[in-house]
Design a protein around this motif. Structure first.
Motif, PDB file in Angstrom:
ATOM      1  N   GLU A 394      50.114 -38.024   8.100  1.00  0.00           N
ATOM      2  CA  GLU A 394      49.680 -37.595   9.421  1.00  0.00           C
ATOM      3  C   GLU A 394      48.176 -37.878   9.511  1.00  0.00           C
ATOM      4  O   GLU A 394      47.660 -38.679   8.740  1.00  0.00           O
ATOM      5  N   VAL A 395      47.500 -37.199  10.414  1.00  0.00           N
ATOM      6  CA  VAL A 395      46.070 -37.463  10.568  1.00  0.00           C
ATOM      7  C   VAL A 395      45.281 -36.167  10.433  1.00  0.00           C
ATOM      8  O   VAL A 395      45.705 -35.124  10.925  1.00  0.00           O
ATOM      9  N   GLY A 396      44.169 -36.264   9.751  1.00  0.00           N
ATOM     10  CA  GLY A 396      43.350 -35.091   9.514  1.00  0.00           C
ATOM     11  C   GLY A 396      42.938 -35.097   8.053  1.00  0.00           C
ATOM     12  O   GLY A 396      42.884 -36.144   7.419  1.00  0.00           O
ATOM     13  N   GLY A 447      49.897 -32.556   7.894  1.00  0.00           N
ATOM     14  CA  GLY A 447      49.108 -31.359   8.164  1.00  0.00           C
ATOM     15  C   GLY A 447      49.963 -30.453   9.033  1.00  0.00           C
ATOM     16  O   GLY A 447      50.882 -30.932   9.712  1.00  0.00           O
ATOM     17  N   ASP A 448      49.676 -29.173   9.015  1.00  0.00           N
ATOM     18  CA  ASP A 448      50.489 -28.258   9.829  1.00  0.00           C
ATOM     19  C   ASP A 448      50.315 -28.532  11.319  1.00  0.00           C
ATOM     20  O   ASP A 448      51.269 -28.469  12.091  1.00  0.00           O
ATOM     21  N   GLY A 449      49.085 -28.890  11.714  1.00  0.00           N
ATOM     22  CA  GLY A 449      48.856 -29.204  13.125  1.00  0.00           C
ATOM     23  C   GLY A 449      49.596 -30.463  13.534  1.00  0.00           C
ATOM     24  O   GLY A 449      50.305 -30.489  14.545  1.00  0.00           O
ATOM     25  N   SER A 450      49.458 -31.501  12.765  1.00  0.00           N
ATOM     26  CA  SER A 450      50.087 -32.781  13.090  1.00  0.00           C
ATOM     27  C   SER A 450      51.604 -32.662  13.163  1.00  0.00           C
ATOM     28  O   SER A 450      52.242 -33.177  14.089  1.00  0.00           O
ATOM     29  N   TYR A 477      44.940 -24.549   9.836  1.00  0.00           N
ATOM     30  CA  TYR A 477      43.796 -25.045  10.607  1.00  0.00           C
ATOM     31  C   TYR A 477      44.037 -26.483  11.049  1.00  0.00           C
ATOM     32  O   TYR A 477      44.779 -27.225  10.402  1.00  0.00           O
ATOM     33  N   LEU A 478      43.388 -26.862  12.119  1.00  0.00           N
ATOM     34  CA  LEU A 478      43.167 -28.271  12.408  1.00  0.00           C
ATOM     35  C   LEU A 478      42.030 -28.634  11.463  1.00  0.00           C
ATOM     36  O   LEU A 478      40.859 -28.647  11.824  1.00  0.00           O
ATOM     37  N   GLY A 479      42.427 -28.847  10.221  1.00  0.00           N
ATOM     38  CA  GLY A 479      41.493 -28.795   9.112  1.00  0.00           C
ATOM     39  C   GLY A 479      40.329 -29.773   9.200  1.00  0.00           C
ATOM     40  O   GLY A 479      39.188 -29.428   8.888  1.00  0.00           O
ATOM     41  N   GLY A 497      41.469 -22.866  14.556  1.00  0.00           N
ATOM     42  CA  GLY A 497      42.407 -22.005  13.833  1.00  0.00           C
ATOM     43  C   GLY A 497      43.767 -22.114  14.504  1.00  0.00           C
ATOM     44  O   GLY A 497      43.869 -22.059  15.725  1.00  0.00           O
ATOM     45  N   LEU A 498      44.816 -22.271  13.700  1.00  0.00           N
ATOM     46  CA  LEU A 498      46.143 -22.426  14.303  1.00  0.00           C
ATOM     47  C   LEU A 498      46.839 -21.077  14.485  1.00  0.00           C
ATOM     48  O   LEU A 498      47.934 -21.011  15.028  1.00  0.00           O
ATOM     49  N   GLY A 499      46.181 -19.994  14.029  1.00  0.00           N
ATOM     50  CA  GLY A 499      46.741 -18.665  14.251  1.00  0.00           C
ATOM     51  C   GLY A 499      48.105 -18.524  13.596  1.00  0.00           C
ATOM     52  O   GLY A 499      48.296 -18.877  12.446  1.00  0.00           O
TER      53      GLY A 499
HETATM   54  C1  LIG Z   1      46.946 -36.679  18.880  1.00  0.00           C
HETATM   55  C2  LIG Z   1      45.639 -36.228  18.331  1.00  0.00           C
HETATM   56  N1  LIG Z   1      44.997 -35.181  18.874  1.00  0.00           N
HETATM   57  C3  LIG Z   1      43.827 -34.759  18.365  1.00  0.00           C
HETATM   58  C4  LIG Z   1      43.255 -35.388  17.307  1.00  0.00           C
HETATM   59  C5  LIG Z   1      41.919 -34.919  16.750  1.00  0.00           C
HETATM   60  N2  LIG Z   1      42.115 -34.423  15.372  1.00  0.00           N
HETATM   61  C6  LIG Z   1      41.830 -35.179  14.301  1.00  0.00           C
HETATM   62  S1  LIG Z   1      42.219 -34.430  12.859  1.00  0.00           S
HETATM   63  C7  LIG Z   1      42.733 -33.049  13.650  1.00  0.00           C
HETATM   64  C8  LIG Z   1      43.276 -31.897  12.886  1.00  0.00           C
HETATM   65  C9  LIG Z   1      44.555 -32.185  12.206  1.00  0.00           C
HETATM   66  O1  LIG Z   1      45.111 -30.984  11.776  1.00  0.00           O
HETATM   67  P1  LIG Z   1      46.285 -30.933  10.739  1.00  0.00           P
HETATM   68  O2  LIG Z   1      47.385 -31.822  11.136  1.00  0.00           O
HETATM   69  O3  LIG Z   1      46.647 -29.524  10.483  1.00  0.00           O
HETATM   70  O4  LIG Z   1      45.648 -31.607   9.456  1.00  0.00           O
HETATM   71  P2  LIG Z   1      44.508 -31.034   8.504  1.00  0.00           P
HETATM   72  O5  LIG Z   1      43.241 -31.683   8.935  1.00  0.00           O
HETATM   73  O6  LIG Z   1      44.481 -29.555   8.635  1.00  0.00           O
HETATM   74  O7  LIG Z   1      44.945 -31.493   7.148  1.00  0.00           O
HETATM   75  C10 LIG Z   1      42.593 -33.195  15.039  1.00  0.00           C
HETATM   76  C11 LIG Z   1      42.907 -32.145  16.022  1.00  0.00           C
HETATM   77  C12 LIG Z   1      43.965 -36.498  16.776  1.00  0.00           C
HETATM   78  N3  LIG Z   1      43.492 -37.213  15.750  1.00  0.00           N
HETATM   79  N4  LIG Z   1      45.147 -36.876  17.278  1.00  0.00           N
END
Ligand SMILES: Cc1ncc(C[n+]2csc(CCOP(=O)(O)OP(=O)(O)O)c2C)c(N)n1
Ligand SMILES: [Mg+2]
Lengths: 572, 166
Positions: A394-396, A447-450, A477-479, A497-499
């Motif tokens: 994923e991304v992050g 990532g949990d957000g992704s 977190y959106l880490g 924070g993803l709460g």
């Molecule tokens: C579709 C999209 N929205 C927003 C972003 C901006 N962004 C880059 S990394 C990130 C956080 C990613 O969170 P998570 O998936 O939990 O990964 P972590 O960084 O916590 O490992 C965000 C919001 C993005 N890259 N792609």
């Protein structure tokens, strides 16, 4: 070949087969009833019903990156097509060959805000390599053939074909399998021999040569040539994110990924080299940093790329070679071998071998002073998975932990969203990867957000028996954004924070998948085993430090010798 | 900053203009003039685009344009190797017979055609190099320009052939 009278939908499907398409990822809709009516009877094409069109595009993209063949995705008009957009932009940015078919309202009502009408043609123009709005059924054979030809040649990319319902329903007498192309499309693949000679001259005399391998090496299937050249020259190889896998990261000449979240010594090597051979990379700022005077200041810069427009775009080079990386590399090798015998080990080679020992993704030592739980988990995954396993990300932070610590050993086994940085990419890309390579283990480092952005396609995995394993670095977190807020915005964690996140184990189970929580890194091995043994799609919820950071890194505005957080690195 | 004239042969498809102009927009380059017309080859159109930018921007644009699948040929026309023309239609105030006479005399000296003369205005046509048209229009502003239309430049290379066939 004799002309046949066929419906537009039949022509599309026949041509898909001719082009070697075996799989399509899609979702039907009103505008595509005719096409799906033909697919219904068609046995040569496996259609996988996705749960979101974005995932259809990502899956086609993942399929393409793993198989080397164009991936196909299908979406209906209006919302179906607009849902595809992110996935197409993502594939195109990373030069991944994808052919997208979209339904469109009948030609008679185009431009009237008809039900489920969107101007897919104009919307996707800037995010595709090329696109077509088909206005006559008889044009279909040429259009579909060229869609694949354009997607798969030159700098690969996305081609979209917009198909109005009346064009699909209409009949025409056509010549199938025609090979006519467009006058304006002549991909330039043959490297210039004079330039090759100049490059050989430079490389033969360099004391500290270095190779920077980008995604183009993988896309041109040039990993073997790259290794030969590295061995022959005694030149270390660093990669971009897209180039991970171009050389096995445990090869003694590999220094891992360079750039913003790269390896300390990969960046050092770029700074120290006296000849830099950059292959199939566009010198993105994620690779070069922002202080360009630190980027190979003493080196003769050589740039091989299939796309003329990449030459001198981000970095001024001394010797450009436009053409296919594989052809260029074999050309260079051939002349070089004639010119001189392999040299004995140089000082530079000795230094490189030491640097290699300090590379996090190149050696298997697992935990050391200052390592975070996230670091350790990725290193564990790296140890547990075999050489053929495919990792998507994923991304992050999850992506950069994976890029930094996962030891990639083969081309087309590290699949990540490089250019667009699309959260939600890794999981559907894993679906495409698993469909392309059913015998390989496929793991999404998430990532949990992704994961929450595309997790609905767990249903697709269950329904179609696609057992991929999602390993979530669960930091609540959106880490990555949080990390920047911590480092550069006085720890003001604005909306990162993803709460209360869902119970990912129960979420997996709700879909009929296998789920397990991994509280400690030492439990990962069993959990992964359980996941693979279950034979089901699986989600592992790996609990990590909430404030784990991906380090070292080049801070924004910095250069490749200005990495911060290097205390945790092994120093030589 | 310098004006560059790029001459393109493109496939005559719907959407090709959007694709081409989108390429400029995405890269933040301003098109100062654009003409599209049929050409000697059936199925192809000729576009003449004038842009302002540095040498390196021009180089980038040239490459990006050749990357477009519907672009068959890109020629970067240098001022001294090309004949460049612009067509201008303008309606000039002529408040009395004296003014009218003066306008018509000046028009003649520039080689402009008088298309129509009314009691209070004169309508003129001038096909010339853009710079010369600029001068003529400036001159006419003394009398008052009611309306001004320019087609934008079109250009042809002097030497035979020229340009890079992709
Ligand atoms: C579709 C999209 N929205 C927003 C972003 C901006 N962004 C880059 S990394 C990130 C956080 C990613 O969170 P998570 O998936 O939990 O990964 P972590 O960084 O916590 O490992 C965000 C919001 C993005 N890259 N792609
Ligand atoms: Mg997270």
């Amino acid at each position: 070949m004799a002309k046949q009278k066929l419906s537009g939908a039949e022509i599309v499907v026949e041509e898909l087969k001719t082009e070697g398409a075996e799989v399509a990822f899609g979702i039907p809709g009103g505008a595509l009833l005719d096409l799906y009516d033909v697919l219904y009877k068609e046995e040569a094409i496996r259609h996988i019903l996705m749960r979101h069109e974005q995932c259809a595009a990502h899956a086609a993209d993942g399929y393409a990156r793993v198989s080397g063949k164009a991936g196909v995705c299908i979406a209906t008009s209006g919302p179906g097509a607009t849902n595809l957009v992110t996935g197409l932009a993502n594939a195109n940015m990373d030069s991944s060959p994808v052919v997208a078919l979209t339904g469109q309202v009948p030609t008679s009502v185009i431009g009237t805000n008809a039900f489920q009408e969107a101007s897919t043609f104009t919307i996707t123009m800037p995010i595709t390599k090329h696109n077509f709005l088909v206005k006559r059924t008889e044009d279909l054979p040429k259009v579909i053939h060229n869609a694949f030809y354009i997607a798969n040649t030159g700098r690969k990319g996305v081609v979209l074909v917009d198909l109005p319902t009346d064009i699909l329903a209409g009949k025409a007498k056509v010549d199938l399998h025609q090979k006519e192309t467009f006058a304006g499309y002549k991909p330039n693949i043959k490297p210039n021999q004079v330039q090759i000679k100049r490059v050989v001259e430079i490389l033969a005399n360099a004391e500290r040569p270095l190779i920077l391998a980008g995604g183009g090496v993988i896309s041109a299937d040039a990993a073997v040539e790259l290794r030969h050249l590295a061995d022959f020259l005694g030149a270390p190889v660093v990669t971009t994110l897209m180039g991970k896998g171009a050389i096995p990261e445990n090869h003694p000449f590999c220094l891992g990924m360079a750039g913003m979240h790269g390896q300390l010594y990969a960046n050092r090597a770029i700074n120290e080299c006296d000849a830099l051979l950059a292959l199939g990379t566009r010198f993105s700022d994620r690779t070069t940093g922002w202080q360009l005077d630190q980027f190979a200041p003493d080196a003769t810069l050589i740039h091989v790329d299939i796309d003329t427009a990449e030459i001198n775009k981000n970095i001024q080079v001394d010797i450009p070679i436009v053409g296919d990386v594989k052809l260029a590399l074999s050309g260079i090798l051939k002349l070089l071998e004639k010119k001189r015998a392999k040299k004995s080990e140089s000082e530079w080679e000795k230094r490189i071998k030491k640097m290699h020992e300090a590379c996090d993704s190149c050696v298997e030592d697992i935990s050391r002073e200052g390592a975070s739980v996230s670091d350790i988990l990725i290193k564990e995954i790296s140890r547990i998975l075999d050489d053929d396993a495919i990792v998507t990300t994923e991304v992050g932070q999850c992506q950069m932990f994976a890029a930094h610590y996962y030891m990639t050993r083969k081309p087309r086994t590290f699949i990540s969203s490089g250019g667009l940085g699309t959260m939600g990419f890794g999981f559907p890309a894993a679906i495409g990867a698993k469909v392309a390579a059913p015998d390989k283990k496929v793991v999404d480092i998430a990532g949990d957000g992704s994961f929450l952005m595309t997790c609905q396609d767990l249903a697709t995995c269950v329904e179609n028996d696609i057992p991929v394993v999602v390993c979530i670095l669960d930091n609540r977190y959106l880490g990555m954004v949080r990390q920047w807020q911590e480092l550069f915005y006085e720890k003001k964690y604005a909306h990162t924070g993803l709460g209360i996140t869902p119970d990912f184990v129960k979420l997996a189970e709700a879909f009929g998948c296998y789920g397990e929580r991994v509280e400690k890194p030492e439990d990962l091995k069993d959990a992964l085993n359980n996941a693979f043994e279950s034979g089901k799609p699986a989600v592992l919820d790996m609990i990590v430090g909430k404030e784990d950071k991906v380090l070292p890194m080049i801070p924004p505005g910095g250069g490749i010798t200005g990495m911060i957080g290097t205390e945790r690195c092994k120093h030589i | 900053m310098q004006t560059h004239i790029i001459s393109l042969l493109v496939e005559d498809n719907p959407g090709v203009l959007t694709r081409m102009s989108g390429m400029f927009t995405q890269r933040g380059i301003n098109i100062t003039s654009l003409t599209v017309s049929p050409c000697e080859k059936e199925g192809l159109s000729r576009m003449t685009v004038a842009i302002e930018g540095s040498e390196s921007e021009l180089e980038m644009v040239r490459k990006q344009l050749s990357n477009l699948i519907e672009v068959v040929k890109v020629v970067d026309l240098k001022e001294n190797e090309a004949i460049i023309r612009d067509l201008c239609l303008l309606k000039v105030h002529a408040k009395d017979s004296g003014a009218r006479l003066e306008v018509m005399q000046l028009a003649e000296s520039y080689g402009a055609k008088i298309l129509d003369a009314a009691l209070d205005s004169v309508t003129l046509e001038l096909t010339e190099e853009p710079k010369k048209i600029d001068r003529f229009v400036d001159l006419m502003r003394h009398f008052g320009v009611k309306q001004l239309f320019r087609t934008g430049v079109t250009a042809i290379g002097i030497s035979a052939g020229g340009g890079v066939e992709k």
